[in-house]
Design a protein around this motif. Structure first.
Motif, mmCIF file in Angstrom:
data_model
loop_
_atom_site.group_PDB
_atom_site.id
_atom_site.type_symbol
_atom_site.label_atom_id
_atom_site.label_comp_id
_atom_site.label_asym_id
_atom_site.label_seq_id
_atom_site.Cartn_x
_atom_site.Cartn_y
_atom_site.Cartn_z
ATOM 1 N N VAL A 5 0.815 -1.237 -0.159
ATOM 2 C CA VAL A 5 0.089 -0.032 0.065
ATOM 3 C C VAL A 5 0.957 1.191 0.090
ATOM 4 O O VAL A 5 0.447 2.318 -0.508
ATOM 5 C CB VAL A 5 -1.010 -0.105 1.185
ATOM 6 N N THR A 6 1.957 1.172 0.440
ATOM 7 C CA THR A 6 2.974 2.652 0.529
ATOM 8 C C THR A 6 3.415 2.829 -0.761
ATOM 9 O O THR A 6 3.960 3.757 -0.825
ATOM 10 C CB THR A 6 4.116 2.041 1.591
ATOM 11 N N ASP A 7 3.318 1.738 -1.643
ATOM 12 C CA ASP A 7 3.522 2.024 -3.406
ATOM 13 C C ASP A 7 2.818 3.020 -3.723
ATOM 14 O O ASP A 7 3.048 3.624 -5.011
ATOM 15 C CB ASP A 7 3.612 0.671 -4.000
ATOM 16 N N TRP A 8 1.942 3.257 -3.131
ATOM 17 C CA TRP A 8 0.477 4.483 -3.743
ATOM 18 C C TRP A 8 1.009 5.747 -3.336
ATOM 19 O O TRP A 8 0.643 6.460 -4.041
ATOM 20 C CB TRP A 8 -0.563 4.009 -3.331
ATOM 21 N N ILE A 9 2.089 5.945 -2.638
ATOM 22 C CA ILE A 9 2.589 7.276 -2.114
ATOM 23 C C ILE A 9 3.222 8.203 -3.689
ATOM 24 O O ILE A 9 4.089 7.365 -4.312
ATOM 25 C CB ILE A 9 3.631 7.221 -1.098
ATOM 26 N N GLY A 10 2.900 8.930 -3.656
ATOM 27 C CA GLY A 10 2.996 9.746 -4.840
ATOM 28 C C GLY A 10 2.184 9.622 -6.046
ATOM 29 O O GLY A 10 2.375 10.348 -7.201
ATOM 30 N N ARG A 11 1.259 8.865 -5.981
ATOM 31 C CA ARG A 11 0.304 8.775 -7.296
ATOM 32 C C ARG A 11 -0.586 10.031 -7.283
ATOM 33 O O ARG A 11 -0.861 10.594 -6.405
ATOM 34 C CB ARG A 11 -0.650 7.406 -6.893
ATOM 35 N N GLU A 12 -0.843 10.151 -8.534
ATOM 36 C CA GLU A 12 -1.515 11.442 -8.942
ATOM 37 C C GLU A 12 -2.657 11.217 -9.869
ATOM 38 O O GLU A 12 -2.492 10.344 -10.612
ATOM 39 C CB GLU A 12 -0.398 12.482 -9.615
ATOM 40 N N GLU A 13 -3.543 12.066 -9.769
ATOM 41 C CA GLU A 13 -4.592 12.094 -10.594
ATOM 42 C C GLU A 13 -5.203 13.455 -10.973
ATOM 43 O O GLU A 13 -5.039 14.118 -9.939
ATOM 44 C CB GLU A 13 -5.642 11.150 -10.557
ATOM 45 N N THR A 14 -5.512 13.867 -12.036
ATOM 46 C CA THR A 14 -6.147 15.201 -12.583
ATOM 47 C C THR A 14 -7.676 14.828 -12.876
ATOM 48 O O THR A 14 -8.250 13.925 -13.500
ATOM 49 C CB THR A 14 -5.516 15.919 -13.375
ATOM 50 N N ALA A 15 -8.680 15.592 -12.114
ATOM 51 C CA ALA A 15 -10.296 15.506 -12.496
ATOM 52 C C ALA A 15 -10.837 16.921 -13.106
ATOM 53 O O ALA A 15 -10.279 17.958 -12.524
ATOM 54 C CB ALA A 15 -10.785 14.971 -11.298
ATOM 55 N N GLN A 16 -11.825 16.835 -13.916
ATOM 56 C CA GLN A 16 -12.370 18.028 -14.274
ATOM 57 C C GLN A 16 -13.875 17.899 -13.491
ATOM 58 O O GLN A 16 -14.483 16.857 -13.404
ATOM 59 C CB GLN A 16 -12.528 18.349 -15.713
ATOM 60 N N GLY A 17 -14.262 19.298 -13.248
ATOM 61 C CA GLY A 17 -15.596 19.257 -12.776
ATOM 62 C C GLY A 17 -16.116 20.784 -12.583
ATOM 63 O O GLY A 17 -15.422 21.435 -13.013
ATOM 64 N N ARG A 18 -17.404 20.798 -12.197
ATOM 65 C CA ARG A 18 -17.882 22.004 -11.885
ATOM 66 C C ARG A 18 -19.074 21.946 -10.881
ATOM 67 O O ARG A 18 -19.540 20.749 -10.978
ATOM 68 C CB ARG A 18 -18.385 22.847 -13.056
ATOM 69 N N VAL A 19 -19.395 23.021 -10.305
ATOM 70 C CA VAL A 19 -20.635 22.771 -9.616
ATOM 71 C C VAL A 19 -21.788 23.652 -10.184
ATOM 72 O O VAL A 19 -21.873 24.872 -10.499
ATOM 73 C CB VAL A 19 -20.561 23.542 -8.187
ATOM 74 N N GLU A 20 -22.711 22.779 -10.901
ATOM 75 C CA GLU A 20 -23.913 23.553 -11.548
ATOM 76 C C GLU A 20 -24.857 24.241 -10.682
ATOM 77 O O GLU A 20 -24.997 23.957 -9.531
ATOM 78 C CB GLU A 20 -24.609 22.543 -12.351
ATOM 79 N N GLU A 21 -25.892 25.042 -11.292
ATOM 80 C CA GLU A 21 -26.943 25.836 -10.387
ATOM 81 C C GLU A 21 -27.803 24.801 -9.701
ATOM 82 O O GLU A 21 -28.048 24.873 -8.621
ATOM 83 C CB GLU A 21 -27.579 26.883 -11.445
ATOM 84 N N ILE A 22 -28.129 23.663 -10.300
ATOM 85 C CA ILE A 22 -29.022 23.011 -9.792
ATOM 86 C C ILE A 22 -28.478 22.149 -8.617
ATOM 87 O O ILE A 22 -29.104 21.764 -7.599
ATOM 88 C CB ILE A 22 -29.639 21.853 -10.687
ATOM 89 N N GLN A 23 -27.418 21.840 -8.866
ATOM 90 C CA GLN A 23 -26.463 21.104 -7.675
ATOM 91 C C GLN A 23 -26.344 22.014 -6.466
ATOM 92 O O GLN A 23 -26.472 21.769 -5.321
ATOM 93 C CB GLN A 23 -24.860 20.884 -8.195
ATOM 94 N N ALA A 24 -26.015 23.521 -6.562
ATOM 95 C CA ALA A 24 -25.960 24.332 -5.723
ATOM 96 C C ALA A 24 -27.495 24.367 -4.898
ATOM 97 O O ALA A 24 -27.445 24.562 -3.868
ATOM 98 C CB ALA A 24 -25.598 25.593 -6.071
ATOM 99 N N ALA A 25 -28.640 24.502 -5.651
ATOM 100 C CA ALA A 25 -29.819 24.554 -4.970
ATOM 101 C C ALA A 25 -30.169 23.135 -4.365
ATOM 102 O O ALA A 25 -30.615 23.432 -3.265
ATOM 103 C CB ALA A 25 -30.926 24.557 -6.498
ATOM 104 N N MET A 26 -29.848 22.294 -5.076
ATOM 105 C CA MET A 26 -29.836 20.799 -4.026
ATOM 106 C C MET A 26 -29.322 20.993 -2.615
ATOM 107 O O MET A 26 -29.903 20.557 -1.673
ATOM 108 C CB MET A 26 -29.551 19.682 -4.838
#
Length: 282
Positions: A5-26
């Motif tokens: 499990v320590t071999d996962w140190i240093g792993r990276e990922e990048t994600a794209q997203g946003r908070v839409e108006e309907i999500q903010a309302a919910m």
């Protein structure tokens, strides 16, 4: 050679997203008892609401028994079945806005195996940088803990709620609140929505109130009290908060521009502790 499990140190990922108006309302409807109101497209996003921008949209067959996405991708395949978001700390560099395109870059900073009073534990520390269309907006560190499954529930030592408070607000807690927050965050973790699973498998006496839900409510009342969102916010869970009792949102002043906050179960114990800090503005 098998990966550790320590071999996962240093792993990276990048994600794209946003908070839409309907999500903010919910989310605003879900947090309404803490005073949240719904921002519109282009309005400033309240602190911590970026958590609904990057949802775990894995397929059903990619979910583990507990409802979380299976481990072994970005997060290490820890061989302990019980997991929770233990703590977090955030620095807010600049505001984000509803509908804005967001990018989150994540890196696993540490994986630590420990022995505690409840047995083996593994702590995974993940650092995130969230950028909006105008650059870096939030630095965040998330601590996830993995535990052995207990034979019965053993409550942590109770920490009594503070009494010299500047905020003391009680919010109703029930199954509907937990379901709504799980829906807003696309979180299928069954300890929040499946009472039989929570009791029979993970040995909790009742459903668990989400740590991020508690953090958002504390940040909300702190923002209202101080007149704007904090510049820094950190939190940690010290005791499970259950759905069978309404929840108090408490805060004490801790010097200039600083609040110590917590959730509490009546006068019995604290649930989540937090600190919010505001820098002086000209």
């Amino acid at each position: 050679m098998a990966l550790q499990v320590t071999d996962w140190i240093g792993r990276e990922e990048t994600a794209q997203g946003r908070v839409e108006e309907i999500q903010a309302a919910m989310l605003a409807a879900t947090l309404s008892d803490a005073g949240a109101t719904a921002p519109r497209h282009g309005d400033e996003l309240p602190a911590l609401w970026h958590w609904v921008a990057f949802l775990p949209t894995v397929s059903m067959r990619e979910l583990a028994e507990d409802g979380h996405p299976k481990l072994g991708g970005f997060l290490p395949p820890v061989a302990l079945p019980r997991r929770m978001w233990a703590a977090g700390q955030l620095e807010f560099v600049k505001p984000l806005r509803v509908g804005e395109r967001l990018t989150r870059h994540s890196i696993i900073k540490n994986v630590a195996e420990k022995e505690g009073s409840t047995g083996k534990m593994v702590f995974v520390t993940v650092a995130h940088e969230i950028a909006g269309e105008n650059g870096l907006a939030i630095r965040e560190v998330q601590d996830i803990v993995y535990l052995e499954m207990p034979e019965k529930f053993r409550a942590p030592k109770a920490i009594m709620p503070p009494t010299a408070t500047v905020i003391d607000k009680t919010v109703p807690v029930n199954e509907a609140l937990l379901f709504r927050f799980s829906a807003c965050t696309f979180n299928a973790h069954r300890i929040h929505i499946d009472l039989d699973y929570a009791r029979d498998v993970e040995k909790y006496p009742n459903l668990i109130v989400h740590g991020p839900l508690q953090a958002m409510m504390l940040c909300q009342v702190g923002t209202q009290h101080m007149g704007r969102a904090p510049d820094r916010f950190k939190f940690r869970g010290v005791h499970p908060m259950f759905h069978d009792r309404d929840m108090r949102l408490l805060a004490e002043e801790d010097g200039q521009g600083k609040l110590r906050l917590c959730t509490a179960r009546g006068d019995e114990n604290q649930g989540l502790q937090a600190t919010a800090e505001w820098e002086e503005t000209a």
